[in-house]
Design an enzyme around this catalytic site. Structure first.
Site, PDB file in Angstrom:
ATOM      1  N   LYS A   1      17.095   0.633  -1.651  1.00 24.50           N
ATOM      2  CA  LYS A   1      16.124   1.005  -2.692  1.00 24.50           C
ATOM      3  C   LYS A   1      16.092   2.528  -2.858  1.00 24.50           C
ATOM      4  O   LYS A   1      15.989   3.047  -3.973  1.00 24.50           O
ATOM      5  CB  LYS A   1      14.726   0.477  -2.353  1.00 24.50           C
ATOM      6  CG  LYS A   1      13.634   0.945  -3.329  1.00 24.50           C
ATOM      7  CD  LYS A   1      13.928   0.473  -4.736  1.00 24.50           C
ATOM      8  CE  LYS A   1      13.024   0.885  -5.862  1.00 24.50           C
ATOM      9  NZ  LYS A   1      11.978   1.807  -5.801  1.00 24.50           N
TER      10      LYS A   1
ATOM     11  N   VAL B   1       0.862  -1.191   0.000  1.00 25.16           N
ATOM     12  CA  VAL B   1       0.000   0.000   0.000  1.00 25.16           C
ATOM     13  C   VAL B   1       0.895   1.237   0.000  1.00 25.16           C
ATOM     14  O   VAL B   1       2.119   1.131   0.095  1.00 25.16           O
ATOM     15  CB  VAL B   1      -0.977   0.014   1.208  1.00 25.16           C
ATOM     16  CG1 VAL B   1      -1.897  -1.198   1.155  1.00 25.16           C
ATOM     17  CG2 VAL B   1      -0.245   0.069   2.539  1.00 25.16           C
TER      18      VAL B   1
ATOM     19  N   SER C   1      11.984  -2.899  -7.243  1.00 25.50           N
ATOM     20  CA  SER C   1      12.121  -1.987  -8.367  1.00 25.50           C
ATOM     21  C   SER C   1      11.778  -2.679  -9.676  1.00 25.50           C
ATOM     22  O   SER C   1      12.010  -3.874  -9.846  1.00 25.50           O
ATOM     23  CB  SER C   1      13.551  -1.451  -8.467  1.00 25.50           C
ATOM     24  OG  SER C   1      13.653  -0.614  -9.607  1.00 25.50           O
TER      25      SER C   1
ATOM     26  N   HIS D   1      19.057   3.478  -4.803  1.00 23.85           N
ATOM     27  CA  HIS D   1      18.764   3.070  -6.188  1.00 23.85           C
ATOM     28  C   HIS D   1      17.985   4.183  -6.888  1.00 23.85           C
ATOM     29  O   HIS D   1      18.295   4.575  -8.012  1.00 23.85           O
ATOM     30  CB  HIS D   1      17.971   1.758  -6.197  1.00 23.85           C
ATOM     31  CG  HIS D   1      17.281   1.461  -7.491  1.00 23.85           C
ATOM     32  ND1 HIS D   1      16.136   2.126  -7.899  1.00 23.85           N
ATOM     33  CD2 HIS D   1      17.576   0.600  -8.492  1.00 23.85           C
ATOM     34  CE1 HIS D   1      15.771   1.678  -9.091  1.00 23.85           C
ATOM     35  NE2 HIS D   1      16.620   0.754  -9.466  1.00 23.85           N
TER      36      HIS D   1
HETATM   37  C1  6PG Z   1      11.456   1.664  -9.473  1.00 24.44           C
HETATM   38  C2  6PG Z   1      11.145   3.109  -9.534  1.00 24.44           C
HETATM   39  C3  6PG Z   1       9.874   3.392  -8.798  1.00 24.44           C
HETATM   40  C4  6PG Z   1       9.231   4.693  -9.229  1.00 24.44           C
HETATM   41  C5  6PG Z   1       9.870   5.889  -8.595  1.00 24.44           C
HETATM   42  C6  6PG Z   1       9.744   7.118  -9.447  1.00 24.44           C
HETATM   43  O1  6PG Z   1      12.525   1.378  -8.960  1.00 24.44           O
HETATM   44  O2  6PG Z   1      10.661   0.847  -9.926  1.00 24.44           O
HETATM   45  O3  6PG Z   1      12.164   3.848  -8.975  1.00 24.44           O
HETATM   46  O4  6PG Z   1      10.130   3.291  -7.438  1.00 24.44           O
HETATM   47  O5  6PG Z   1       9.204   4.779 -10.583  1.00 24.44           O
HETATM   48  O6  6PG Z   1       9.188   6.086  -7.399  1.00 24.44           O
HETATM   49  O7  6PG Z   1      10.173   8.143  -8.674  1.00 24.44           O
HETATM   50  P1  6PG Z   1       9.737   9.636  -8.854  1.00 24.44           P
HETATM   51  O8  6PG Z   1       8.257   9.681  -8.975  1.00 24.44           O
HETATM   52  O9  6PG Z   1      10.225  10.249  -7.593  1.00 24.44           O
HETATM   53  O10 6PG Z   1      10.425  10.104 -10.079  1.00 24.44           O
END
Ligand code: 6PG
Length: 476
Positions: free
Chosen positions: A182, A74, A128, A185
């Site tokens: 993460k 969530v 991710s 990352h």
């Molecule tokens: C991932 C992405 C995911 C998301 C981010 C985007 O690893 O799958 O990083 O977590 O796309 O939250 O981040 P912003 O909205 O801050 O650009």
């Protein structure tokens, strides 16, 4: 109960994770605040495998085999706490709660401690790869106890992406380590994206190239050292035509970048730990600048440019310079990000294996790239490597592009193309390799106005000069 894993929160990420578990042969308990969503998952995707739907949280928990493994998917923050509060009274010692959202790691540390007090495992897990990754194989970064990983790890490894048969999932470290990694990352993701955007801007400005032409350049770059998901995505979006106007799609997209906060957290933590993650910071601030509408409106057409006219006799050579500058800046951004992981690991007692982090980022995640193999190898050569840039492979790789990097940053400055990430990465490179930095002067100034003391190059000790008196030196 008999379900081997449960997922609560069936928005797109949770739904796809549940389907991924089912496709790997696990019996998956599913639950959502509104039952209709649970029902539609089961109705639409029965062919994926075995789902056990429950309307109430109590039935959901009861449907799970012990020790129960519950994935909470969530929104980060209060919604996550609310679900945990509802779950905890229904669980029994040894059960495992997995938070697979983008939680802020201090929250994960807090939640892990609270659940540990109740005999429960709390596993803050980075995931991710977006929707697509969740369904077909994400990169997974679980924190929490080693004990929890013994039973949970194999399930997560099964659904993760694989590169050369190796799962993109490993136990990162205790409590908040998974969510921390993460977060970094995502910070690196911001830096990568900004560097790519700066390269695009230079090709656009310098060569007057159109978006689809630049797309072809990125497609070509994707066959070399820069090969990565984000370069591939870039080539695709640059080649895309807007249906409504017939113009290149990127030319009709508003130039104000948004963020959900993970980049900001990374920068805040970098400041807190005193780690110069300048690439990530500049990328985050570049998004902020793009969204600073009143400031941009006040400056546009008012602040003089005083730039030179571009004169690029050899477009191919210019493109190659930009490519080399991009690669070198990217190495800096990763080097900084891995420094941050090392600093946090020491600070919070996580003992994170940086080579393993690069390994699980090779597939599934947004920053997946061929180049991550090289990072893993660097940390295999020296697990305590103080600076990724100083690994022989990366030193040589960057050395090859330093002259190009300087030409690109100089040209950007001369022609008024803002390249905060390219420029700050080069400044970092020159800073970190400097024989002597001007920090000596900073120390002298601090001692002058605040008696903050200084150390000397020629002998040990702490000293102060009596600036307002006879200027004699005192040993502090
Ligand atoms: C991932 C992405 C995911 C998301 C981010 C985007 O690893 O799958 O990083 O977590 O796309 O939250 O981040 P912003 O909205 O801050 O650009």
């Amino acid at each position: 109960g008999t379900a081997q894993i449960g997922v609560t929160g069936l928005a797109v990420m949770g739904r796809n994770l549940a389907r991924n578990f089912a496709r790997h042969g696990y019996t998956v308990a599913v639950h959502n605040r509104t039952y209709a969503r649970t029902q539609s998952l089961v109705a639409d995707h029965a062919s994926d495998g075995t789902f056990v739907p429950s309307e109430s949280m109590a039935d959901f928990v009861a449907s799970l085999a012990r020790p129960r493994k519950v994935v909470v998917m969530v929104q980060a923050g209060a919604p996550t706490d609310a679900v945990i509060d509802e779950l905890v009274p229904l669980l029994e010692p040894g059960d495992i709660v997995v938070d697979a959202g983008n939680a802020h790691f201090p929250d994960t540390i807090r939640r892990e401690a609270a659940l540990r007090d109740k005999g429960l495992h709390f596993v803050g897990t980075g995931v991710s790869g977006g929707e697509e990754g969740a369904l077909n194989g994400p990169s997974i970064m679980p924190g929490g106890t080693t004990e929890s990983y013994e039973s949970l790890g194999p399930i997560l490894e099964a659904i993760s992406a694989k590169v050369d048969g190796v799962p993109c999932c490993t136990h990162v470290g205790p409590d908040g380590a998974g969510h921390f990694v993460k977060m970094v990352h995502n910070g690196i993701e911001y830096a990568d994206m900004q560097l790519i955007a700066e390269a695009y801007d230079l090709l656009r400005s310098g060569l007057g190239a159109s978006a689809p032409e630049i797309g072809e350049v990125f497609a070509a770059w994707n066959t070399g050292d820069l090969e990565s998901f984000l370069i591939e995505v870039t080539a695709e979006v640059l080649a895309h035509t807007d249906a409504a106007t017939g113009r290149p799609f990127v030319d009709v997209v508003a130039d104000a970048a948004e963020q959900k906060g993970t980049g900001r957290w990374t920068v805040q933590n970098g400041l807190e730990l005193g780690v110069p993650i300048t690439g990530i910071a500049e990328a985050t601030f570049a998004r902020a600048l793009s969204g600073s509408a009143p400031q941009r409106a006040a400056a546009r057409g008012v602040l003089p440019a005083d730039t030179l006219a571009w004169n690029i006799p050899d477009p191919g050579a210019f493109m190659e310079d930009v490519r080399l500058a991009l690669y070198a800046s990217k190495v800096v951004a990763y080097s900084q990000g891995f420094d941050q992981i090392a600093a946090a690991s020491a600070q919070y007692g996580w003992d994170i294996d940086r080579g393993a982090m690069a390994r699980i980022w090779r597939g599934g995640c947004i920053i997946r790239a061929k180049f991550l193999d090289r990072i893993t190898q660097a940390y295999e050569r020296d697990p305590n490597l103080p600076l990724l840039l100083a690994d022989p492979y990366f030193t040589a790789a960057v050395a090859n592009g330093v002259a190009a990097w300087r030409r690109v940053v100089s040209a950007a400055a001369a022609h008024g193309v803002p390249t905060p990430a390219f420029s700050s990465s080069l400044a970092y490179y020159d800073g970190v390799r400097a024989e002597r930095l001007p920090a000596n002067l900073i120390q002298a100034q601090r001692d002058f106005f605040g008696a903050h003391t200084y150390r000397r190059t020629d002998r040990d000790g702490t000293f102060h000069t009596d600036w307002s008196g006879d200027r004699a030196e005192q040993t502090w």
